[in-house]
Enzyme design. Sequence first.
Site, PDB file in Angstrom:
ATOM      1  CB  SER A   4      14.839 -24.932  41.369  1.00 44.56           C
ATOM      2  OG  SER A   4      15.231 -23.780  40.657  1.00 44.56           O
ATOM      3  CD  GLU A  43      12.739 -26.761  33.747  1.00 46.01           C
ATOM      4  OE1 GLU A  43      13.131 -25.944  34.608  1.00 46.01           O
ATOM      5  OE2 GLU A  43      12.310 -27.903  34.019  1.00 46.01           O
ATOM      6  CG  HIS A  56      11.688 -23.869  37.225  1.00 45.90           C
ATOM      7  ND1 HIS A  56      12.714 -24.730  36.912  1.00 45.90           N
ATOM      8  CD2 HIS A  56      12.015 -23.315  38.431  1.00 45.90           C
ATOM      9  CE1 HIS A  56      13.618 -24.689  37.871  1.00 45.90           C
ATOM     10  NE2 HIS A  56      13.223 -23.857  38.808  1.00 45.90           N
TER      11      HIS A  56
END
Length: 351
Positions: free
Chosen positions: A187, A290, A320
């Site tokens: 991320s 996502e 995610h």
Amino acid sequence: MFWILLAVIAVIVLATLVLFRVQNLSQYDGQSWRIHEVTPAPSHQEVLERIRDMGRSSKGLKGKARLMALRNHLDSLGATLDIKSQIRAVDCPKGEWVIAPGADSRRRVLYIHGGAWAAGSPRSHRAITDRFSQLANAAVFAVDYRLMPEHRFMEGLEDCRQAYRWLLENGPDGQQSAEFMVVAGDSAGGSHTLSLLAWIRDNGLRQADAAIALSPSTDLTLRAPSNRENIPTDPLLGPVFGGLSKIPLPILWWGTLAAFRISPTNPVASPLLGNLHNLPPTLIHASTSEMLLDNAARYAAKAQAADSPVTLHTWQNMVHVWHIFTPLLAEADQAFEDIKTFLDTLQKTDT
């Protein structure tokens, strides 16, 4: 008064055009990538319930109290794990070693955790770093970089750069040159990972032998189609960031500049917008549902067009960074096996 207002608007529009020189990246959309098909299972519902628990942990709170509740909840994910690795805290650079039994300390992984640059820690991501140490047969250093808003975005990235320099010459048992280096992150940490690769190249340091980015953020201008189209199908990012889709993008860019103290068009913050030539072998994972799917896809496509060995593997309808839900999710285990295959193939090529 009307003319003054009109003049102010004109100045703002002009400043936006000059400061945020966005690129049209739609030519990198539509490429086919490897997709892992997924069959719905009860474990998927349990993961969704855990995500709802995270939302409930900060319900009714605002500001700093909400952020601290989120940080504490994320840290609790790693507090009760049954991990095989030894954990060793490090003060400078700040972080922790995660060392699986028998791991080769000359093989090293710098892991950069996610959490929107404002949450997460080495503790919260031990499910991932423990598995990385096992599959890579390496000592993993999870850097505890400075978080926003207490610190600037660039201060956190500087911590990652310092950690990389240090890892090249230091292992868990002291000074020792690394024989094999991997940079990995998820991320927001995936964004730092990809940004770091370009910085290493541009500063003449020894480049990582490989890189892995899990559901990375690659473009803070938020212009990729999935940033809006996948809001309803992303149970983690959708409820948190979906509301931003109602705000015009130029206003979001000014907001990002104010919060991050760096333009969203700067490749340091949006690695997709930088030079992707001469990068190391890189594996990217993303879910088809996502919000960040197209950010990952555009990065991989642009990197390949620049002759860098970057590829993307996707999983159907996963949350995610589903990797953090190992061993609950079979798909998390599959993803780690895919990473192991990627690293093993690189070593066979080298030998």
